[in-house]
Motif scaffolding. Structure first.
Motif: not given
Length: 292
Positions: A194-222
């Motif tokens: 919901k947060i990322v859909d509303y605010y879009g691109d930027g340097n904020y908490a939910a976006k950092l989590c949503a964009d994270l790709v770590l150890n083969g996983h890309d489904d991270w969230y705040l």
């Protein structure tokens, strides 16, 4: 005379070969019988009640039920996994807690949530909090009554092994909106979307989590507020959190709003939680989680 001797020699040679063949056949029969007889024997650790000592002996497998009845231990590694049950004879690689299942022995991989002690350490489902699993650290395993709990399939939360940022705002400065995020366990992923859909691109908490790709996983969230509270409770087992009482950025964002201008966060040094304006970034860290 030569013909007579040659005939006698031929008869002797044939007779010797026949005897040799018969001897080899008899040896094969004896060997086969011996193998079959050995297959019907097993080694056990036997308690001699007269001397009160334990001894390794061989018995007929048919006699095993009687021995089992007074505490003797089979030593024949019934499941062929290289381990035998713990025994007072000190025989073999001991510690097998189920000698009828080759997947259960010391050092075996523990399966979360199945109620079985695969590695024979006395604890079922013992992958510890903070243990490495599916790209991060085990933060929580769902229990009966938790949303998403399945008695047949384990589920829970995995925390990234380190923070994704420090001094990060919950959202860009504007425009603000109340997005209807939840504080409940199991809602962090939906909140983040919901947060990322509303605010879009930027340097904020939910976006950092949503964009994270770590150890083969890309489904991270705040995490939601309830999920953030779980991280706080298990913070030392998970590791890597800022818990320094003398360090200003020792709080973490949740994905849960308070109203259209503010959101919830929590101090990880003493557990106090409160709300602040969404664009406040002075004290707040970000730690992503994912579900399994």
């Amino acid at each position: 005379m030569k013909k007579l001797l040659l005939g006698l020699f031929s008869v002797t040679l044939v007779t010797a070969c026949q005897k040799d063949a018969t001897t080899h056949q008899q040896q094969r029969i004896i060997t086969t019988v011996a193998v079959k007889n050995n297959a019907s024997k097993i080694s056990i650790c036997h308690h001699d009640v007269t001397t009160n000592t334990w001894q390794t002996i061989t018995i007929s497998i048919a006699a095993w039920p009687d021995h089992a009845g007074h505490g003797d231990v089979r030593l024949d590694d019934q499941d062929n996994d290289g381990y035998v049950p713990t025994n007072k004879c000190g025989y073999g690689q001991m510690g097998d807690c189920d000698d009828n299942n080759a997947a259960i022995h010391p050092g075996a991989t523990e399966i979360i949530g199945d109620g079985i002690d695969q590695n024979c350490n006395g604890m079922a489902d013992d992958l510890p909090l903070g243990g490495d699993y599916q790209g991060g650290k085990i933060a929580y395993v769902l229990k009966s009554g938790d949303p998403g709990y399945d008695a047949n399939t384990p589920h829970g939360l995995i925390a990234a092994p380190s923070d994704q940022g420090s001094g990060i705002p919950w959202a860009p400065i504007a425009p603000f909106a109340f997005l209807g995020t939840s504080d409940a366990l199991g809602t962090g992923a939906a909140n983040t979307k919901k947060i990322v859909d509303y605010y879009g691109d930027g340097n904020y908490a939910a976006k950092l989590c949503a964009d994270l790709v770590l150890n083969g996983h890309d489904d991270w969230y705040l995490p939601s507020l309830a999920e953030l509270n779980i991280l706080y409770v298990n913070r030392f087992a998970i590791g890597g959190f800022d818990t320094n009482t003398n360090d200003i950025p020792n709080s973490y964002w949740s994905s849960t709003e308070s109203d259209y201008t503010s959101a919830w966060f929590k101090f990880f040094n003493f557990g106090y939680q409160t709300t602040v304006t969404k664009y406040d970034s002075y004290r707040h860290n970000v730690r992503a989680i994912r579900s399994f």
